[in-house]
Write a protein that holds these residues in place. Structure first.
Motif, PDB file in Angstrom:
ATOM      1  N   SER A 264      31.828 -20.262 -24.608  1.00 32.49           N
ATOM      2  CA  SER A 264      30.532 -19.874 -25.183  1.00 32.49           C
ATOM      3  C   SER A 264      29.993 -18.593 -24.572  1.00 32.49           C
ATOM      4  O   SER A 264      29.202 -17.908 -25.204  1.00 32.49           O
ATOM      5  N   VAL A 265      30.368 -18.264 -23.345  1.00 33.53           N
ATOM      6  CA  VAL A 265      29.752 -17.112 -22.694  1.00 33.53           C
ATOM      7  C   VAL A 265      30.717 -15.953 -22.498  1.00 33.53           C
ATOM      8  O   VAL A 265      30.393 -14.799 -22.778  1.00 33.53           O
TER       9      VAL A 265
ATOM     10  N   THR B  14      25.690 -22.832 -26.681  1.00 26.90           N
ATOM     11  CA  THR B  14      25.427 -21.769 -27.648  1.00 26.90           C
ATOM     12  C   THR B  14      24.081 -21.971 -28.337  1.00 26.90           C
ATOM     13  O   THR B  14      23.535 -21.037 -28.903  1.00 26.90           O
TER      14      THR B  14
ATOM     15  N   SER C 207      19.807 -16.460 -27.520  1.00 24.76           N
ATOM     16  CA  SER C 207      20.345 -15.356 -26.729  1.00 24.76           C
ATOM     17  C   SER C 207      19.224 -14.597 -26.039  1.00 24.76           C
ATOM     18  O   SER C 207      19.461 -13.851 -25.101  1.00 24.76           O
ATOM     19  N   SER C 208      17.967 -14.795 -26.499  1.00 22.88           N
ATOM     20  CA  SER C 208      16.858 -14.117 -25.823  1.00 22.88           C
ATOM     21  C   SER C 208      16.741 -14.587 -24.374  1.00 22.88           C
ATOM     22  O   SER C 208      16.341 -13.831 -23.498  1.00 22.88           O
TER      23      SER C 208
ATOM     24  N   ARG D  28      19.312 -15.450 -22.499  1.00 23.96           N
ATOM     25  CA  ARG D  28      20.394 -14.778 -21.809  1.00 23.96           C
ATOM     26  C   ARG D  28      19.990 -13.340 -21.496  1.00 23.96           C
ATOM     27  O   ARG D  28      20.137 -12.857 -20.383  1.00 23.96           O
ATOM     28  N   GLU D  29      19.437 -12.667 -22.520  1.00 25.46           N
ATOM     29  CA  GLU D  29      19.010 -11.286 -22.325  1.00 25.46           C
ATOM     30  C   GLU D  29      17.921 -11.200 -21.280  1.00 25.46           C
ATOM     31  O   GLU D  29      17.902 -10.292 -20.461  1.00 25.46           O
TER      32      GLU D  29
ATOM     33  N   LYS E  41      25.928 -12.041 -14.837  1.00 24.23           N
ATOM     34  CA  LYS E  41      26.292 -12.927 -15.939  1.00 24.23           C
ATOM     35  C   LYS E  41      26.413 -14.370 -15.435  1.00 24.23           C
ATOM     36  O   LYS E  41      25.914 -15.313 -16.050  1.00 24.23           O
TER      37      LYS E  41
ATOM     38  N   ILE F  16      21.008 -20.692 -18.376  1.00 22.23           N
ATOM     39  CA  ILE F  16      21.559 -21.345 -19.566  1.00 22.23           C
ATOM     40  C   ILE F  16      21.884 -22.817 -19.290  1.00 22.23           C
ATOM     41  O   ILE F  16      21.500 -23.700 -20.051  1.00 22.23           O
TER      42      ILE F  16
END
Lengths: 294, 252
Positions: free
Chosen positions: A88-89, A157, A161-162, A164-165, A174, A182
């Motif tokens: 997923s990453v 997933t 993604s916000s 993650r960002e 990361k 996450i």
């Protein structure tokens, strides 16, 4: 026919279809419980099984089931977690990762008896682990990994993604973003997935018949030496689980009260799996609530 | 005179074959708010994200040219993007607080960076929340989950989170477009305070916002930088016809 009427018919048909599913489940559950629960007694839960006489219990099989479940989860959760994080990453979208995903899907659709026979050739014969809890746990790992990896990957997933960002923009690496943002956010989904897979493992028989074996040597619950054959902790002893016990009684059981024992054991099995499912929903909701404070 | 903090030289960015930025050169100065405006898809957000290398996350991106910060090109081999992003912080369009308490959200960057001193962390958390103009609203509920706040409050917590790690530059990607006018107003006033200490670059769709708060404005169109100048000049007497058409609402 007016659209409104068509809509009404469609809704009724869909109701009917869902009704059939509920009905099947309900009648199955009722039958098993009505047949099984009257067999419950203190002896049933505290005595070992008897081969030729009336009145055998399921204590050893029940214990074996839980012990095997614990071991399987201990082995398969870290592996599934690692694979899911990678997929997923980190994994790039290319033909190799597509291949890995397809492989996982194929693996998850393998019949469990095939997994069991593979486990027999691989772990029991080739690795010389014999009929043992360890062989059983390894076979169950193969059986469990695909679905578990898939559920964990899905929960990872599902984190926007916000998030993650946000982590990366804050100067997190990361790996830090994965482990500190996450994973905690995906925890409710992961826990639910693990518990649901526990239900599948607990009820599995075919993959265990030729790996964990069909015999349940007497256990001495005061013996904590993991090397001793009578110790409940020993992972090299054969260990018939509850699900295998039910199968065995029905195929070659010699005890006169075989059908009763089998019915009681089935009820225990169903209740255990049912409570895993309820627990998964409860915990999932609870953690979700805590995390989103909604 | 304001000091030049960040500059780009002839930056091109490609998404696969598509050229999203066609040679952008401009400078950003200390203690100023620079607004990037332009119609959707003009490349202004892409340009903003290029400054702290957030575009690196998108597969298939190719970047040429230079982005100078602190005497170095941030696209040099040796750049540590983790360190870079600590110095050039970013606030996104959608408020994205982490699912933890308000306090934890702001303290997060510090804790990850290895700060242990509880008193010091407390102090920085309070200072950051004050600077982000939200301290008075949350000081009694620092332990509550940040997701329970309103969108505007969440966005200010996100800004406080960036301020806590003491960046030089703050990039804001349409930070108020998901918020109501009152929340937007609070954030605008806060940014005007913040510019006294930071270099601020803001992408906005809202031209009134750009004209209200920014010192300089850059107008982007189709991956080109059409014009960059003092905000007053851009909004009263732009050099280029495209700029005039856009700010007078004739297209976009």
């Amino acid at each position: 026919m007016t659209p409104k009427k068509a809509d009404k018919i469609a809704v009724n048909v869909l109701y009917g279809l869902s009704g059939i599913i509920v009905l099947i489940l309900a009648s199955l559950l009722t039958y098993i419980l009505v047949r099984g629960v009257p067999q419950f007694s203190i002896e049933f839960f505290t005595q070992p099984a008897k081969t030729f006489e009336v009145g055998g219990g399921i204590i050893i099989q029940l214990y074996n089931s839980f012990y095997l479940l614990l071991l399987t989860l201990l082995i398969s959760t870290p592996v599934a977690m690692g694979a899911a994080i990678y997929l997923s990453v980190y994994a790039p979208q290319n033909s190799f990762t597509t291949f890995v995903r397809t492989a996982i899907e194929v693996l998850s659709s393998l019949p469990s008896i095939v997994v069991g026979l593979f486990g027999f050739l691989m772990f029991v014969v080739q690795f010389k682990l014999g009929f043992s809890i360890l062989s059983g746990a390894l076979a169950l790992m193969i059986f469990n990994l695909p679905l578990l990896t898939r559920t964990i990957e899905d929960s990872l997933t599902a984190i926007p993604s916000s998030q993650r960002e946000g982590g990366l923009a804050l100067g997190l690496s990361k790996w830090e973003t994965v482990t500190r943002i996450i994973l905690p956010a995906a925890m409710p989904g992961i826990i639910t997935g693990v518990i649901l897979s526990a239900g599948r493992i607990f009820g599995e028989a075919a993959a265990l018949i030729y790996t964990a074996g069909q015999s349940a040597p007497a256990l001495d619950f005061t013996n904590w030496n993991p090397m001793s054959i009578t110790s409940p902790l020993n992972i090299m002893r054969p260990a018939e689980t509850l699900a295998v016990h039910i199968w065995k009684i029905n195929s070659e059981g010699l005890m006169p009260d075989g059908p009763d024992v089998s019915a009681g054991a089935s009820a225990v099995l169903i209740l255990a799996v049912l409570s895993f499912n309820l627990l998964a929903r409860y915990l999932g909701k609870k953690i979700q609530k805590k995390i989103t404070s909604a | 005179m304001n000091e030049q903090i960040v500059s780009t030289e002839n930056v091109h960015l490609y998404y696969g074959d598509f050229e999203a930025l066609k040679g952008i050169s401009m400078e950003f100065y200390d203690n100023q708010i620079t607004a990037l405006i332009g119609p959707s898809g003009c490349g202004k957000s892409t340009y903003l994200r290029l400054i702290n290398r957030m575009n690196d996350l998108i597969p298939g991106v190719k970047i040429t040219g230079k982005v100078n910060y602190d005497g170095k090109n941030v696209y040099d081999e040796g750049t540590d993007t983790v360190e870079l992003r600590k110095k050039i912080g970013m606030v996104f369009q959608q408020p994205n607080p982490f699912p933890f308490s308000i306090y934890e959200n702001v303290a997060y960057g510090l804790k990850i960076a290895g700060m242990k001193d509880k008193n010091k962390i407390d102090e920085i958390v309070e200072r950051s929340l004050r600077k982000a103009a939200i301290w008075n609203e949350v000081k009694d509920k620092l332990d509550e989950n940040a997701l329970a706040l309103s969108g505007g409050q969440q966005q200010r917590v996100c800004i406080a989170r960036v301020l806590a790690i003491e960046p030089d530059v703050i990039l804001l990607d349409e930070p108020t477009s998901a918020l109501d006018p009152i929340s937007s107003g609070k954030i605008e006033r806060m940014l005007e305070e913040l510019k006294k200490e930071y270099t601020i670059i803001i992408v906005t769709h809202n031209m009134q916002q750009a004209s209200r708060i920014s010192d300089r404005t850059a107008f982007f169109l189709d991956g080109n930088l059409i014009e960059v100048d003092d905000t007053r000049k851009i909004f009263t007497n732009p050099e280029k016809k495209e700029t005039e058409d856009y700010i007078s609402g004739r297209f976009g």
